[in-house]
Design a protein around this motif. Structure first.
Motif, short mmCIF file in Angstrom:
data_model
loop_
_atom_site.label_atom_id
_atom_site.label_comp_id
_atom_site.label_asym_id
_atom_site.label_seq_id
_atom_site.Cartn_x
_atom_site.Cartn_y
_atom_site.Cartn_z
N ASP A 539 19.95 -98.06 -12.32
CA ASP A 539 18.98 -98.45 -13.50
C ASP A 539 19.31 -98.41 -14.71
O ASP A 539 18.79 -99.11 -15.48
N ALA A 540 19.90 -97.71 -14.86
CA ALA A 540 20.94 -97.08 -16.37
C ALA A 540 20.79 -99.19 -17.05
O ALA A 540 21.25 -100.20 -17.97
N LEU A 541 21.65 -99.65 -15.89
CA LEU A 541 22.81 -101.15 -16.64
C LEU A 541 21.27 -102.07 -16.00
O LEU A 541 21.65 -103.17 -16.59
N ALA A 542 20.65 -101.40 -15.95
CA ALA A 542 19.46 -102.62 -15.67
C ALA A 542 18.02 -102.48 -16.47
O ALA A 542 18.50 -103.97 -16.90
N GLN A 543 18.41 -101.48 -17.81
CA GLN A 543 18.29 -102.11 -18.61
C GLN A 543 18.74 -102.99 -19.90
O GLN A 543 18.31 -102.68 -20.37
N MET A 544 20.30 -102.63 -19.03
CA MET A 544 20.98 -103.30 -19.56
C MET A 544 20.87 -104.63 -20.34
O MET A 544 21.20 -106.37 -20.82
N HIS A 545 20.40 -105.43 -18.73
CA HIS A 545 20.34 -106.87 -18.64
C HIS A 545 18.93 -107.02 -19.03
O HIS A 545 18.53 -108.20 -19.68
N ARG A 546 18.12 -106.19 -19.09
CA ARG A 546 16.57 -106.00 -19.17
C ARG A 546 17.06 -106.68 -21.17
O ARG A 546 15.83 -108.00 -21.67
N TYR A 547 17.90 -105.97 -22.06
CA TYR A 547 17.45 -106.02 -23.55
C TYR A 547 18.37 -107.25 -23.45
O TYR A 547 17.63 -108.11 -24.35
N ARG A 548 19.34 -107.90 -23.07
CA ARG A 548 19.91 -108.95 -23.70
C ARG A 548 19.25 -109.90 -23.18
O ARG A 548 18.90 -111.33 -23.63
N ASP A 549 18.03 -110.06 -22.10
CA ASP A 549 16.60 -110.73 -22.03
C ASP A 549 16.19 -111.27 -22.38
O ASP A 549 15.33 -112.10 -23.17
N ALA A 550 15.41 -109.87 -22.94
CA ALA A 550 14.20 -110.35 -23.67
C ALA A 550 14.41 -109.24 -25.15
O ALA A 550 13.28 -110.31 -25.97
N ILE A 551 15.16 -109.80 -25.71
CA ILE A 551 15.64 -109.63 -27.22
C ILE A 551 15.83 -110.94 -27.47
O ILE A 551 17.35 -111.49 -27.09
N ILE A 552 15.19 -111.80 -28.65
CA ILE A 552 14.90 -113.20 -29.24
C ILE A 552 15.24 -113.19 -30.41
O ILE A 552 14.31 -112.14 -31.07
N TYR A 553 15.86 -114.07 -31.30
CA TYR A 553 16.36 -114.43 -32.62
C TYR A 553 15.44 -115.22 -32.57
O TYR A 553 15.35 -117.10 -32.09
N ARG A 554 14.58 -115.71 -33.96
CA ARG A 554 14.01 -116.65 -34.24
C ARG A 554 14.47 -117.28 -35.00
O ARG A 554 14.67 -116.58 -36.75
N HIS A 555 14.95 -118.03 -35.71
CA HIS A 555 15.78 -118.60 -36.57
C HIS A 555 14.89 -119.20 -37.94
O HIS A 555 14.61 -119.62 -39.22
N ASN A 556 13.66 -119.89 -37.21
CA ASN A 556 11.97 -120.92 -37.54
C ASN A 556 11.40 -120.96 -36.55
O ASN A 556 11.71 -120.56 -35.61
N ALA A 557 10.66 -121.71 -36.90
CA ALA A 557 9.42 -121.22 -36.27
C ALA A 557 9.87 -121.95 -34.39
O ALA A 557 9.22 -121.64 -34.16
N ASP A 558 10.64 -122.48 -34.66
CA ASP A 558 10.71 -123.87 -33.82
C ASP A 558 11.99 -123.34 -32.82
O ASP A 558 12.07 -124.15 -31.89
N THR A 559 12.71 -122.90 -33.26
CA THR A 559 14.36 -122.52 -33.21
C THR A 559 14.07 -120.92 -32.91
O THR A 559 14.07 -119.92 -33.59
N LEU A 560 14.77 -121.04 -31.12
CA LEU A 560 15.33 -119.28 -30.84
C LEU A 560 16.81 -119.72 -30.79
O LEU A 560 16.66 -120.26 -29.74
N ASP A 592 29.21 -109.53 -19.27
CA ASP A 592 29.64 -108.61 -20.61
C ASP A 592 28.18 -107.67 -21.10
O ASP A 592 26.97 -106.92 -20.85
N ILE A 593 28.21 -107.09 -19.10
CA ILE A 593 27.58 -105.71 -19.07
C ILE A 593 28.05 -105.07 -18.07
O ILE A 593 28.89 -105.23 -17.39
N GLY A 594 27.68 -104.36 -18.72
CA GLY A 594 28.45 -102.29 -17.96
C GLY A 594 28.83 -100.91 -18.60
O GLY A 594 27.55 -101.13 -19.46
N ALA A 595 29.37 -99.99 -18.86
CA ALA A 595 29.59 -99.40 -19.13
C ALA A 595 30.73 -98.64 -19.58
O ALA A 595 32.35 -98.83 -18.54
N PHE A 596 30.79 -97.74 -20.72
CA PHE A 596 32.02 -96.99 -20.98
C PHE A 596 31.96 -95.52 -20.60
O PHE A 596 30.67 -94.87 -21.30
N PRO A 597 33.21 -94.43 -20.20
CA PRO A 597 32.69 -93.22 -19.79
C PRO A 597 32.78 -93.03 -22.03
O PRO A 597 33.48 -93.05 -22.43
N MET A 598 32.13 -91.96 -22.37
CA MET A 598 32.08 -91.44 -23.71
C MET A 598 32.02 -90.24 -23.16
O MET A 598 31.54 -88.70 -22.97
#
Length: 659
Positions: A539-560, A592-598
């Protein structure tokens, strides 16, 4: 299903501890595996113990999971336990049943949330004895947990407590946890302490500079309280006095003994002149209690009493502020009663006639042998200096509440990543003033917290001019729901469905001016289903997928666009060497989804190699810009990664975009 894993009886009560025995067994095996991996060639688990505040006479003892046959019955202040049975993230039921002679009982924990977990039959009835029952999961709190209670037997109130150590099973308490604390102490020596934690820990000596911090002062004072009270009792029974010089003015008929010649001639002349009411200044010595040593004792007494009153006021203000918001108070009535009981003897000492004869403390002109050696005085003097420099001497007897390990692990991961970027082979430099991750003392919470979002920005730079590469590192950068504010602003990060707060937000700006984002989330968790090696829960890896899919960058009113190129969990996995491949190397290379031991003490080779791939030392300002209708852009460096070939929209065919 919970079973009794430990039970014992004393002359005053019977205590039983119930838990899921299979889960406790798996925790013990996990801890043993952790210790073996760290080359601690041990066949046995570390021993534990259960401590009493006051000595109890043990009459019976049994346990399913610990070898207790070596523990003798009789008067004991601690009960040795062969194998540890108390672990983080584990539920327990602790029940204490009192004997017939006990008429009433009461739990006295200082935290209201723990006090509220007690079930109590406070008064003995004809059908049932008095008893206490506590259901509790320690979650991520590590250290010593105390179950305090009081009971009335034969009309006498007795205060007692049971204390035991809650251990981690994901890391080595002695090696890993102390290494994390050293890094945090370097950032700020008071960051890890908290009023709200249910467990406490003992600490080694520290020489860090610090600000006044009531939590540590109170912890140290509790450990010195008995010594201080004993010292004041001895001083009041045999106070120090000495011959002190005194200026007096006497009439001639009261001048006695040897007096200065000039004064005698002056008195004789005045008598002959019939000036009989004249007074003459004379210095003499008399026994006095108003000595510098007693002035210091009075000063320390007033300071201690005032400090305890101040702590009670601050805690009360904190509780009132919390309850006004509709939340339950942090501290229980037992906590306030304990503060009152701590201050009560010092208030009594202040009313003694001795201190009415003593003036204000003016300091010591030189070292005082009385304060250093005299009975009672030396106890107060030494204890006072320990209180004055409490952080320098904390560790021998004092124990302090500490924030939960999950929160501290997340901060440690952030600081470690910042340290990696500043070390070879990256050699980035911090721009501007040296940033601090730790904010000011929160006067409401009375503890230090870490900065978040833009306030936590660490800005790194390498190279100059058109060769410069910069990295922005932020902690818990909040990306909220779509709202009017975000909608009307260009160049902003937005999220449509929920707020997202990745633990570590890393934005890299390459020499060509393009910006890319990678996210890291610290997860103090290990998948219990994998026994051969440490892995992060799915489920921790599933959250990484959610981050990448849900976070959007708005360049202007029409371009994401989707700016996050990768998201990775950081977890306390231990690998003896990292010369083999990361168990998550395929998913990292492909999507580019995964984990690193720390963990402390490791070289973090897999993470360093990954950072080298995305932040190459020979970054070039030349770029190939490929712009799709979704504003998906690539530089030479990023284009090499397989994950960039998987587009968020359309079909990839013959090296052209189709929509």
């Amino acid at each position: 299903m919970k079973k009794t894993i430990l039970s014992f009886a004393t002359r005053n009560f019977e205590c039983s501890v119930r838990a899921d025995s299979k889960k406790i067994g798996s925790r013990q095996n996990a801890l043993l595996t952790v210790l073996k991996k760290r080359e601690k060639l041990c066949k046995l688990l570390p021993r534990s113990e259960l401590k009493f505040t006051y000595e109890e006479k043990l009459t019976s003892l049994s346990s399913e999971l610990s070898a207790l046959n070596l523990c003798p019955l009789g008067n004991l202040k601690s009960l040795p336990i062969e194998n540890p049975i108390f672990f983080e993230n584990t539920s327990y039921e602790i029940e204490i049943r009192f004997v017939d002679l006990v008429t009433s009982c009461l739990p006295t924990h200082h935290l209201q949330r723990i006090q509220g977990e007690f079930s109590v039959n406070a008064v003995r009835t004809a059908k049932e004895m008095a008893w206490l029952r506590l259901n509790l999961n320690f979650k991520n709190d590590l250290g010593w947990f105390t179950v305090p209670f009081s009971y009335v037997k034969n009309g006498i109130t007795i205060k007692q407590s049971l204390s035991f150590e809650v251990l981690p099973f994901k890391m080595d308490m002695e090696q890993d946890l102390n290494a994390i604390y050293r890094v945090l102490d370097k950032a700020h020596p008071l960051l890890r302490f908290s009023w709200k934690s249910a467990t406490e820990q003992n600490f080694n000596r520290s020489r860090s500079q610090h600000e006044p911090f009531e939590l540590l002062w109170l912890a140290e004072f509790k450990s010195l309280n008995e010594r201080m009270q004993s010292g004041y009792k001895q001083v009041l029974n045999a106070p120090h006095n000495r011959l002190m010089p005194e200026d007096i003015r006497l009439k001639a008929e009261r001048l006695k003994g040897k007096i200065p010649n000039k004064l005698a001639e002056k008195a004789r002349a005045n008598i002959q002149a019939s000036l009989l009411n004249r007074r003459y200044a004379l210095k003499q010595k008399r026994l006095s209690l108003d000595t510098p040593e007693n002035q210091f004792i009075k000063y320390a007494l007033n300071a201690i009493s005032h400090k305890l009153e101040l702590i009670e006021q601050k805690v009360s203000v904190l509780d009132k502020a919390i309850t006004k918001k509709g939340n339950a108070s942090v501290f229980s009535e037992a906590f306030y009663a304990n503060l009152y009981e701590l201050n009560k003897p010092y208030q009594k000492f202040k009313r003694f006639p001795l201190f009415k004869q003593i003036s204000d403390y003016k300091g010591l002109n030189s070292e005082s042998l009385v304060l250093q050696q005299k009975s009672g005085y030396s106890l107060i003097y030494q204890s006072w200096h320990q209180l004055k420099y409490y952080l320098d001497v904390l560790g021998n007897e004092a124990s302090v509440s500490v924030k939960n390990i999950a929160e501290l692990y997340e901060v440690w991961c952030f600081l470690q990543l910042a340290d990696i970027l500043q070390s070879p082979p990256f050699n980035f430099e911090l721009k501007g003033e040296n940033p601090s991750l730790v904010g000011r003392l929160d006067k409401q919470k009375m503890e230090y917290g870490c900065k978040k979002g833009n306030d936590s920005l660490f800005l790194f730079s390498r190279g100059n001019g058109d060769q410069e590469v910069t990295i922005e590192l932020m902690r818990e950068f909040s990306i909220g729901k779509k709202n009017n504010n975000a909608k009307n602003h260009q160049n902003s990060y937005v999220s449509w469905m929920a707020e997202h707060k990745p633990d570590i937000f890393m934005k890299v700006t390459f020499a060509d001016g393009l910006e890319y984002v990678w996210l890291f989330d610290a997860k103090y968790r290990i998948d219990s289903e994998t026994n051969d090696r440490d892995m992060v829960p799915v489920d921790a890896l599933a959250q990484m997928h959610r981050y990448r899919d849900a976070i959007i960058y708005r360049h202007n009113a029409d371009t994401l666009s989707r700016p996050v190129f990768g998201a990775y969990a950081l977890y306390p996995g231990y690998f003896i060497d990292q010369y083999e491949k990361n168990p998550y190397h395929q998913s990292i290379e492909q999507i580019d989804i995964g984990a690193f031991p720390m963990l402390p003490g490791q070289n973090h080779k897999w993470l360093v190699e990954f950072l080298k791939e995305i932040i190459e030392a020979d970054s070039s300002p030349k770029t190939i810009r490929e712009e799709s209708p979704t504003y998906f852009m690539q530089s030479i460096n990023i284009k090499k990664r397989s994950s960039t070939k998987i587009l968020p929209k359309g079909i990839y065919s013959n090296n052209k975009y189709a929509f």
